[in-house]
Scaffold this motif. Structure first.
Motif, PDB file in Angstrom:
ATOM      1  N   THR A  75       0.826  -1.209   0.000  1.00  0.00           N
ATOM      2  CA  THR A  75       0.000   0.000   0.000  1.00  0.00           C
ATOM      3  C   THR A  75       0.862   1.262   0.000  1.00  0.00           C
ATOM      4  O   THR A  75       0.551   2.247  -0.684  1.00  0.00           O
ATOM      5  N   ARG A  76       1.965   1.237   0.742  1.00  0.00           N
ATOM      6  CA  ARG A  76       2.832   2.408   0.864  1.00  0.00           C
ATOM      7  C   ARG A  76       3.696   2.631  -0.370  1.00  0.00           C
ATOM      8  O   ARG A  76       4.042   3.771  -0.706  1.00  0.00           O
ATOM      9  N   ALA A  77       4.040   1.573  -1.085  1.00  0.00           N
ATOM     10  CA  ALA A  77       5.026   1.666  -2.168  1.00  0.00           C
ATOM     11  C   ALA A  77       4.513   2.481  -3.350  1.00  0.00           C
ATOM     12  O   ALA A  77       3.360   2.360  -3.763  1.00  0.00           O
ATOM     13  N   ASP A  78       5.402   3.290  -3.907  1.00  0.00           N
ATOM     14  CA  ASP A  78       5.095   4.058  -5.113  1.00  0.00           C
ATOM     15  C   ASP A  78       5.416   3.256  -6.372  1.00  0.00           C
ATOM     16  O   ASP A  78       4.881   3.526  -7.444  1.00  0.00           O
ATOM     17  N   LEU A  79       6.311   2.282  -6.226  1.00  0.00           N
ATOM     18  CA  LEU A  79       6.719   1.433  -7.339  1.00  0.00           C
ATOM     19  C   LEU A  79       6.979   0.048  -6.770  1.00  0.00           C
ATOM     20  O   LEU A  79       7.689  -0.105  -5.770  1.00  0.00           O
ATOM     21  N   ILE A  80       6.384  -0.970  -7.385  1.00  0.00           N
ATOM     22  CA  ILE A  80       6.506  -2.337  -6.885  1.00  0.00           C
ATOM     23  C   ILE A  80       7.065  -3.208  -8.007  1.00  0.00           C
ATOM     24  O   ILE A  80       6.480  -3.269  -9.090  1.00  0.00           O
ATOM     25  N   LEU A  81       8.180  -3.864  -7.738  1.00  0.00           N
ATOM     26  CA  LEU A  81       8.894  -4.617  -8.768  1.00  0.00           C
ATOM     27  C   LEU A  81       8.939  -6.102  -8.428  1.00  0.00           C
ATOM     28  O   LEU A  81       9.312  -6.476  -7.310  1.00  0.00           O
ATOM     29  N   TYR A  82       8.586  -6.928  -9.408  1.00  0.00           N
ATOM     30  CA  TYR A  82       8.687  -8.372  -9.261  1.00  0.00           C
ATOM     31  C   TYR A  82       9.376  -8.948 -10.501  1.00  0.00           C
ATOM     32  O   TYR A  82       9.267  -8.379 -11.597  1.00  0.00           O
ATOM     33  N   PRO A  83      10.031 -10.104 -10.366  1.00  0.00           N
ATOM     34  CA  PRO A  83      10.651 -10.720 -11.541  1.00  0.00           C
ATOM     35  C   PRO A  83       9.695 -11.607 -12.332  1.00  0.00           C
ATOM     36  O   PRO A  83      10.055 -12.096 -13.391  1.00  0.00           O
ATOM     37  N   SER A  84       8.483 -11.826 -11.811  1.00  0.00           N
ATOM     38  CA  SER A  84       7.545 -12.731 -12.488  1.00  0.00           C
ATOM     39  C   SER A  84       6.124 -12.195 -12.457  1.00  0.00           C
ATOM     40  O   SER A  84       5.726 -11.474 -11.526  1.00  0.00           O
TER      41      SER A  84
END
Length: 363
Positions: free
Chosen positions: A135-144
């Motif tokens: 919820t807090r993150a401005d950018l969320i990164l995943y490899p899949s």
């Protein structure tokens, strides 16, 4: 270097290579952590449902307080938090947060060995930390896509903030293309498995696959590196190397030779989010044969970096795939080349850094 298979180290180095000034605020301080580690060990000893020490309430509070203090001290423009749900939710308002992970808690609860048999309290805390961080993150990164879809589906993440950026091979220095695509020495079908957990990486299954191939008349060899069996095991064509240190030049050279000799990288893993070792196999031009579970289908590109077998595949299924490809040198050569191609274009930290840098600029 060892945390998360060295992945945060390579992320940091990649971002620095893109021109960003990277200031490390870890390791974070949590004076109560040793107490909870001891309690967790005690629970495991008596086979009780345990508390993950890193998710204990006082530990989380101390991590968060230390992180906030250090973030303010360095006047950070952006906070980048790989595997940082224990503190990232507390990043001060006004400072953009980039959260990177390989899975969500909802996906790995009761799936990954580190998250099995957790107490009700540990599950509740882990779920809250995951939700608050997303919820807090401005950018969320995943490899899949496997993980990205869970963030949106299970935690209500804004799809516009969630991005799939494949990870890279954790190599000190990538081997040259010509050196890995040159002719491998003739001989039996050579398979390589690298992992630190014998049971979870499916080493027993790999040995069964070795026996099945030899029973079919396909002379085969298997090297298992990085772990040891719970009980001594011997088999024709089997070599077990308990440990090789990448930081030692001689041992790193031996590991590179194992890759150069291998025809296939074998990974009948029981649970995995995004195995970096599959990227390393691709860097060495070694196609993978792996179980389609978790995030594995996003690290192995079907028909390009290898072959995926169903999660319920038998030793016969694995052996059939390997025997068919090995019997066709042109197919094997094509897979070697396309594996290396995938490494050079996607499965490397330079490509990851360029993409993430572009996304961060928008913040």
């Amino acid at each position: 270097m060892k945390f998360w298979s060295g992945t945060p180290f390579h992320m940091s180095k990649s971002l620095a290579n893109q021109g960003h000034e990277v200031v490390h605020i870890g390791p974070l301080s949590a004076p109560s952590l040793p107490l909870y580690k001891a309690y967790s060990r005690l629970c495991r000893t008596f086979r009780r449902r345990g508390l993950s020490p890193f998710q204990a309430g006082p530990v989380v509070a101390q991590y968060a307080a230390d992180a906030v203090r250090k973030i303010r001290a360095v006047s950070a423009d952006i906070v980048f938090a790989p595997a940082g749900s224990t503190f990232a939710w507390s990043v001060p308002d006004g400072v953009p947060l980039v959260y990177a992970s390989d899975a969500t808690f909802r996906l790995i609860e009761d799936y990954h060995p580190n998250y099995r048999n957790l107490s009700r309290s540990a599950r509740k805390t882990s779920e809250r930390l995951e939700r608050d961080t997303i919820t807090r993150a401005d950018l969320i990164l995943y490899p899949s896509q496997w993980a990205a879809e869970s963030a949106v589906r299970d935690y209500g993440a804004d799809p516009a903030r969630v991005h799939v950026v494949p990870w890279g091979a954790n190599l000190k220095e990538a081997p040259g293309r010509d050196s890995v695509l040159g002719c491998r020495k003739p001989g039996p079908c050579r398979m390589l498995l690298i992992g630190v957990n014998w049971k979870e990486k499916g080493a027993d299954t790999a040995i069964e696959i070795l026996a099945e191939l030899n029973d079919r008349g396909v002379k085969a060899e298997l090297v298992i590196c990085g772990c040891s069996p719970p009980e001594p095991v011997t088999r024709d064509g089997l070599t077990i190397i308990p440990y090789l240190d990448k930081n030692d030049p001689a041992q790193r050279s031996r590991l590179e030779q194992l890759y150069r000799d291998a025809d296939f990288f074998l990974l009948p893993t029981r649970a995995d989010c995004f195995p970096i070792v599959l990227c390393e196999a691709a860097a060495h031009g070694v196609p993978s044969v792996a179980r389609a579970t978790g995030g594995v289908p996003y690290a192995v590109r079907e028909g390009a970096t290898g072959v995926l077998v169903p999660s319920n595949a038998s030793k016969s299924d694995y052996a059939g795939v390997i025997a068919e490809i090995f019997a066709n040198p042109n197919t094997l050569a094509r897979l070697r080349q396309s594996s290396r191609d995938a490494y050079e274009t996607q499965l490397n930290w330079q490509a990851w850094g360029r993409r993430v840098s572009d996304l961060m600029q928008a913040l």
